[in-house]
Scaffold this motif. Sequence first.
Motif, PDB file in Angstrom:
ATOM      1  N   VAL A  35      18.559  29.050 -19.956  1.00  0.00           N
ATOM      2  CA  VAL A  35      18.884  29.254 -18.557  1.00  0.00           C
ATOM      3  C   VAL A  35      18.937  27.942 -17.797  1.00  0.00           C
ATOM      4  O   VAL A  35      19.884  27.642 -17.091  1.00  0.00           O
ATOM      5  CB  VAL A  35      17.860  30.207 -17.903  1.00  0.00           C
ATOM      6  N   VAL A  36      17.919  27.101 -17.980  1.00  0.00           N
ATOM      7  CA  VAL A  36      17.822  25.892 -17.175  1.00  0.00           C
ATOM      8  C   VAL A  36      18.840  24.859 -17.596  1.00  0.00           C
ATOM      9  O   VAL A  36      19.525  24.256 -16.789  1.00  0.00           O
ATOM     10  CB  VAL A  36      16.396  25.302 -17.255  1.00  0.00           C
ATOM     11  N   ALA A  37      18.988  24.634 -18.885  1.00  0.00           N
ATOM     12  CA  ALA A  37      19.885  23.595 -19.346  1.00  0.00           C
ATOM     13  C   ALA A  37      21.332  24.065 -19.410  1.00  0.00           C
ATOM     14  O   ALA A  37      22.227  23.276 -19.614  1.00  0.00           O
ATOM     15  CB  ALA A  37      19.448  23.102 -20.727  1.00  0.00           C
ATOM     16  N   GLY A  38      21.560  25.342 -19.217  1.00  0.00           N
ATOM     17  CA  GLY A  38      22.915  25.857 -19.216  1.00  0.00           C
ATOM     18  C   GLY A  38      23.523  25.970 -20.591  1.00  0.00           C
ATOM     19  O   GLY A  38      24.733  26.008 -20.750  1.00  0.00           O
ATOM     20  N   LEU A  39      22.699  26.024 -21.638  1.00  0.00           N
ATOM     21  CA  LEU A  39      23.221  26.111 -22.996  1.00  0.00           C
ATOM     22  C   LEU A  39      23.602  27.542 -23.312  1.00  0.00           C
ATOM     23  O   LEU A  39      23.016  28.492 -22.815  1.00  0.00           O
ATOM     24  CB  LEU A  39      22.166  25.628 -23.996  1.00  0.00           C
ATOM     25  N   THR A  40      24.615  27.700 -24.150  1.00  0.00           N
ATOM     26  CA  THR A  40      25.003  29.026 -24.602  1.00  0.00           C
ATOM     27  C   THR A  40      25.159  29.004 -26.102  1.00  0.00           C
ATOM     28  O   THR A  40      25.465  27.990 -26.706  1.00  0.00           O
ATOM     29  CB  THR A  40      26.346  29.460 -23.986  1.00  0.00           C
ATOM     30  N   ALA A  41      24.929  30.167 -26.695  1.00  0.00           N
ATOM     31  CA  ALA A  41      25.193  30.289 -28.125  1.00  0.00           C
ATOM     32  C   ALA A  41      26.688  30.260 -28.338  1.00  0.00           C
ATOM     33  O   ALA A  41      27.466  30.505 -27.432  1.00  0.00           O
ATOM     34  CB  ALA A  41      24.600  31.604 -28.638  1.00  0.00           C
ATOM     35  N   THR A 661      23.889  15.003 -11.702  1.00  0.00           N
ATOM     36  CA  THR A 661      23.461  14.672 -13.067  1.00  0.00           C
ATOM     37  C   THR A 661      23.546  15.866 -14.012  1.00  0.00           C
ATOM     38  O   THR A 661      23.404  15.688 -15.219  1.00  0.00           O
ATOM     39  CB  THR A 661      22.009  14.182 -13.076  1.00  0.00           C
ATOM     40  N   THR A 662      23.727  17.068 -13.501  1.00  0.00           N
ATOM     41  CA  THR A 662      23.677  18.354 -14.222  1.00  0.00           C
ATOM     42  C   THR A 662      22.269  18.700 -14.684  1.00  0.00           C
ATOM     43  O   THR A 662      22.083  19.642 -15.447  1.00  0.00           O
ATOM     44  CB  THR A 662      24.641  18.412 -15.430  1.00  0.00           C
ATOM     45  N   GLY A 663      21.260  17.967 -14.244  1.00  0.00           N
ATOM     46  CA  GLY A 663      19.883  18.257 -14.619  1.00  0.00           C
ATOM     47  C   GLY A 663      19.347  19.492 -13.923  1.00  0.00           C
ATOM     48  O   GLY A 663      19.756  19.849 -12.816  1.00  0.00           O
ATOM     49  N   GLY A 664      18.366  20.146 -14.568  1.00  0.00           N
ATOM     50  CA  GLY A 664      17.737  21.318 -13.976  1.00  0.00           C
ATOM     51  C   GLY A 664      17.000  21.005 -12.688  1.00  0.00           C
ATOM     52  O   GLY A 664      16.771  21.898 -11.876  1.00  0.00           O
ATOM     53  N   ASN A 665      16.648  19.733 -12.482  1.00  0.00           N
ATOM     54  CA  ASN A 665      15.957  19.360 -11.240  1.00  0.00           C
ATOM     55  C   ASN A 665      16.898  19.360 -10.046  1.00  0.00           C
ATOM     56  O   ASN A 665      16.455  19.199  -8.905  1.00  0.00           O
ATOM     57  CB  ASN A 665      15.293  17.989 -11.386  1.00  0.00           C
TER      58      ASN A 665
END
Length: 719
Positions: A35-41, A661-665
């Motif tokens: 969820v936070v890093a925006g990764l998907t399978a 930065t696309t960071g979760g912060n």
Amino acid sequence: MSSTRTPSAPRPRHRSGARRPAVLLASTGAVAVLVVAGLTAPQATAADTSAGSLTIRLDPSYQQPAFEGWGTALAWFANVTGGWPEAQRNRLADDLYGANGLGFTIARYNIGGGDSPETTPYMRAGAAIPGYWNRPGPETPDWWDPADAGHWNPKADANQRWWLTAAKARGARTFEAFSNSAPYFMTNSGLVSGAADGSQDNLRSDQYDRFAAYLSGALQRAQDATGVKFDSVSPVNEPNTGYWRAGGGQEGSHWGPDSQARMISALRTALDAKGATTRIAAMDETNPGLFRTNWEAYAPDVRDSVGRLNTHTYGTNGRTGVRDIAKGEATPLWMSEVDLGGSVPQSFTDMSPALDLAGRISDDIRELEPRAWVLWQAVEDYENMTPAHENSNWGLIQTDFTPADAATEPLRKNKKYWAMANYSRFVRPGARVINTDDTHTLAALRPSGQGTVVVHTNTTGADQDLTLDLSGFRTVGGAPVERYTTDATRNLRRGSDLTATGKTLKATVGAGSVTTFVLPGATGVNTAATTAPTGAPRQLVNDNSGMALTAATVDGTSTPVQKTSDPADAAQRWTFTKSASADWGNTAAYRVTNVKTGKALSAAGGALAFAAPGSATRQQWIRSTTGDGHTTLINRATGELLDVTGAATHDGAPVGVYRPTTGGNQSWTFPGAAADTGKPSALRHGGKCQDAGGGSTADGAAVLQYSCDGGTNRRLKRG
């Protein structure tokens, strides 16, 4: 029969990474990473067998700008087929730009550099694009003079120019020119394919102004010859990479960020000297992450010279960062080039490459929010795609670039062609893409309020029952809903019409399919059901730390920090006030005011502070969201994002502003007063949902994938 030739080497930028295996989530921490890093399978293929029901909410209260259209680069295929017999080349033009074809409205024209006539041909078929220079006599050092009419060939590149006129005749209205390399006589290697060392620039350091003169002169000559007016010109292509080496199979050139900036400035000067208002597009980098690296190195005056931001998506990292750069700069953004070869051998019936392409289109538009989506060459060399060579699925149409008889050479459409048509025939210029809460679904308002288009991809191996939640629209109406399907046995075939019931549409979509729904009655915005964060005060919870933005008192001064979430604390509650209440665009601005202090968030000089509420742009914040409940806030005055400093996770850490930065912060959720019922979170691989094993609520409980049956243990909370 096709002629025999040496196999062409694949374009390095087109090689996609290996498909990853299915993901098994072993802990709640794994969910947080997704969820936070925006990764998907990885995207599933039609071989997967999961099924189920899916409810998708359409959100017309978040609208992207008017879409400019779909298109393709011309380049190699146009250099070949533009010289084919009239009937054959017109068939191809109809397939791409005709109303009964794909209906493309954008063409990207490749200004060739051109190798020396003494150089033995070495490029792949079609890739040696002719240059506009003319060498009337023996070659001498720096012989070319842009002011000498005899040093130009205004009739160069007739085949690619034919395609410009053919596209225009069929309704194309947007044209961009781009360059892969300077002419050979301006390069360090003497070849247009790159420097001897791919990490080094190939343009000689004393040739920037001459190359700018070449580009501006070639642009004018192409326009004069075709009647086409170029909206923009891109001087560098995939510049900050090591792909381009002397002797490679295509034109290319490395440019470091400083060199890119110098070239952009030189070209702007050359265009201005001619009185040309053509925009400069930059920098056509191979992926959004590298785009951001380059852009951050540009000085403000260089950025001001760029009239359109172009990125490719051969890599997909960092899309949202480029999206937020474009909004902060108030500059239009294009996804200007990509294609996918797919993970299966060359095939004209397998849906897998088509599903991959549909996934890339949907993800690009959802995360980048571009004004246009442009394919790399839509027509690919059939022979180079055969099992004896690349054995792949580049292009939407494949035909032999060196045929024995061009007049009878087959034009082979693959399933990607028809999946592309599911988008390009229905999401037309002037449409406004809207958010959905499903990554496999793209939706857009049709131009002039003529309803809504929805394109949904079922990547699974079983039928899927869809429910489209239309409650976000002001009206839905009872007009028949058209549907068009591409799957293993159908090519954009129209099925039986459907009818919405109230503000709900139900449909079943087949396994491994792309389906377009046209809802002529779905119009307007239901102001009582928007996702805009106006209304009751709410928290801003950081996705990286899980802590809430707080107006804390430090040394007697109100200071923005993050603190452990306490919804009852007035210092953690914020009121969003929209600058224009009826603005549903994706650049709508909000003033964000703290309930306890009555002060508004304000950015200036690289810092975040509080100020008395007002209308200054430093108090205006643009909301970006892909529809998943996670949001970035961009300051309209500075282009910087609301940011937990240093990605800190501790209580009391300062909150400021920083470049994207696309960071979760920099990502936030806005929990409100209403109960959050959540939504099943489907994994891309197989379409199954994240599942708390056994319905457990214990810390550390295993999270698995399971069919999406609506259980609360398969619903993620969203802000």
